[in-house]
Design an enzyme around this catalytic site. Structure first.
Site, mmCIF file in Angstrom:
data_model
loop_
_atom_site.group_PDB
_atom_site.id
_atom_site.type_symbol
_atom_site.label_atom_id
_atom_site.label_comp_id
_atom_site.label_asym_id
_atom_site.label_seq_id
_atom_site.Cartn_x
_atom_site.Cartn_y
_atom_site.Cartn_z
ATOM 1 N N ASP A 22 -6.990 -3.507 4.957
ATOM 2 C CA ASP A 22 -7.890 -2.725 4.112
ATOM 3 C C ASP A 22 -9.043 -3.615 3.624
ATOM 4 O O ASP A 22 -10.221 -3.256 3.722
ATOM 5 C CB ASP A 22 -7.083 -2.199 2.913
ATOM 6 C CG ASP A 22 -7.895 -1.317 1.999
ATOM 7 O OD1 ASP A 22 -8.668 -0.493 2.509
ATOM 8 O OD2 ASP A 22 -7.756 -1.458 0.769
ATOM 9 N N LYS B 129 -0.034 -13.963 5.387
ATOM 10 C CA LYS B 129 0.081 -15.091 4.442
ATOM 11 C C LYS B 129 1.534 -15.576 4.535
ATOM 12 O O LYS B 129 2.273 -15.631 3.544
ATOM 13 C CB LYS B 129 -0.290 -14.581 3.044
ATOM 14 C CG LYS B 129 -0.430 -15.641 1.997
ATOM 15 C CD LYS B 129 -1.725 -16.426 2.072
ATOM 16 C CE LYS B 129 -1.772 -17.481 0.993
ATOM 17 N NZ LYS B 129 -2.825 -18.465 1.177
ATOM 18 N N ASP C 133 -6.429 -16.061 3.949
ATOM 19 C CA ASP C 133 -7.496 -16.687 3.154
ATOM 20 C C ASP C 133 -8.464 -17.451 4.064
ATOM 21 O O ASP C 133 -9.683 -17.299 3.981
ATOM 22 C CB ASP C 133 -6.916 -17.594 2.049
ATOM 23 C CG ASP C 133 -5.744 -18.452 2.516
ATOM 24 O OD1 ASP C 133 -5.239 -18.219 3.632
ATOM 25 O OD2 ASP C 133 -5.324 -19.363 1.779
ATOM 26 N N TYR D 123 0.793 -1.218 0.000
ATOM 27 C CA TYR D 123 0.000 0.000 0.000
ATOM 28 C C TYR D 123 0.832 1.278 0.000
ATOM 29 O O TYR D 123 0.314 2.361 -0.208
ATOM 30 C CB TYR D 123 -0.829 -0.014 1.283
ATOM 31 C CG TYR D 123 -2.264 0.339 1.084
ATOM 32 C CD1 TYR D 123 -3.194 -0.645 0.806
ATOM 33 C CD2 TYR D 123 -2.694 1.649 1.184
ATOM 34 C CE1 TYR D 123 -4.521 -0.330 0.641
ATOM 35 C CE2 TYR D 123 -4.019 1.975 1.010
ATOM 36 C CZ TYR D 123 -4.926 0.984 0.746
ATOM 37 O OH TYR D 123 -6.239 1.298 0.580
#
Ligand code: NAD
Length: 365
Positions: A251, A194, A227, A127
């Site tokens: 986000d 992740k 996920d 970001y």
């Protein structure tokens, strides 16, 4: 003279919800004076910058701001005002409480059990805007560097965004999340990333989270892959308490969490650092409904509740939250996004919903 707070109305629907927030805070009689500062797309045309220095100076002077959404052109144009604000003022933590208010429609069974808080790292990750355009026809030392270091050959038509995550920023945000949990009587912090795939960046975040968690034996700690977390949040949202995430996942999951409790219209938030705090709704400038008296002001009003708590105006904060909750529960004066099929009351406009909150505030005095 009251306490000065910066007010940035912003773009699109921003000015409409800012007006509602002003009238509700005025009805509370807490003596806040607004230092109104324009920022965003319209200001860019007039002043050559979407975030003039005077806006930053005002927040530095006042310490706190209430902000409407500011537009960011997709895939082109100026850099995000929001990202620059967060970086310039070192607003490293984005805090988004997510709970359900009676009367607000949700697709989840028992939404009233949802009471979670998203703590998102705000300064780094994909970001942060470190990006390189595709470069056919030009020398691109980055592509040669990647080839030499990793053996991966990227075509000249490849755009690159850098995902950078540091140990220090990860420790800082996870410490913030645990301190928040302690201060607010919360029992569990879940770190999300992740780390199985991005071992250098997300792996670092995960290891930092585990290390920090050892300083807080009174608070449960768990780790989840992002996920899996999306699925868990949709199926068992009531099991989560404080979630701490790197920037981009934060986000995305903020919008998912807002969706669980009734949509973007009702989701508040704050961007915080050690010195400054900027309070704003989760939603954007909603250009499709701007200027039509359709926008739901609840997200910004609940952000104003967080602002009042931050300023030590606890009683006023509770009154404003209670007034909003009553209007939502009665469902007679709410905007179209909150309407259910077969609802006996027609939707009202932004101004009328704001007026209903003002009247509730007065009746609670
Ligand atoms: P958005 O949140 O503006 O709108 C998404 C959808 O939700 C739209 O259909 C909109 O009408 C609806 N919606 C949003 N808020 C609502 C409300 N309060 N009441 C009723 N309906 C509401 O998201 P987007 O369309 O992806 O973004 C539009 C612009 O806003 C972009 O330029 C984006 O960069 C910017 N943005 C700014 C911020 C910020 O300033 N903090 C946050 C997110 C997006």
């Amino acid at each position: 003279m009251g306490r000065m707070v910066t007010l940035i109305p912003g773009d699109g629907v921003g000015p409409e919800i800012a007006e509602v927030a002003k009238s509700c805070v005025a009805a509370l009689g807490v003596g806040i004076e607004w230092d109104v500062e324009e920022a965003g797309a319209a200001v860019l045309e007039r002043e050559g910058s979407p975030l003039p220095d005077r806006v930053l100076e005002s927040i530095r002077r006042n310490g706190a701001a209430l902000k409407g959404p500011v537009e960011t052109p997709v895939g082109r144009g100026f850099r995000s005002v929001n990202v620059r604000l967060r970086q310039e003022l070192d607003l490293f933590a984005c805090v988004r409480p997510c709970r359900h208010y009676t009367g607000v429609k949700s697709r989840i069974t028992n939404p009233e059990l949802i009471d979670l808080v998203i703590v998102r790292e705000n300064t780094e990750d994909l970001y942060a805007g470190i990006e390189f355009m595709e470069s056919c026809g030009q020398e691109n030392p980055l592509l040669s560097f990647i080839r030499d270091k990793t053996g991966v050959i990227l075509g000249c038509d490849t755009g690159i965004s850098i995902k950078h995550i540091s140990k220090s920023a990860s420790e800082r945000i996870v410490t913030f999340a645990f301190e928040y949990a302690r201060k607010n009587g919360r029992r569990k912090v879940t770190a999300i990333d992740k780390a199985n795939i991005m071992k250098m960046s997300d792996g670092l975040f995960m290891r930092a989270a585990e290390a920090v968690s050892r300083n807080y034996p009174d608070i449960r700690y768990e780790h989840k892959l992002v996920d899996n977390m999306c699925m868990q949040l949709v199926r068992y949202p009531e099991e989560y308490d404080v979630l701490v995430l790197p920037n981009l996942y934060g986000d995305i999951l903020s919008d998912l969490a807002a969706g669980l409790v009734g949509g973007l219209g009702v989701a508040p938030g704050v961007n915080m650092g050690s010195d400054y705090a900027v309070f704003e709704a989760t939603h954007g400038s909603a250009p499709d409904i701007a200027g039509k008296d359709l926008v739901n002001p609840t997200g910004l009003l609940l952000s104003a509740v967080l602002l009042l708590h931050h300023l030590g105006e606890t009683r006023a904060a509770s009154r404003l939250e209670h007034a909003v909750a009553l209007v939502l529960r009665e469902g007679k004066a709410v905007t179209a996004d909150l309407k259910m099929d077969g609802d006996p009351f027609p939707a009202v406009g932004t101004r009328a919903m704001g007026q209903a909150v003002v009247e509730k505030i007065r009746s609670l005095s």
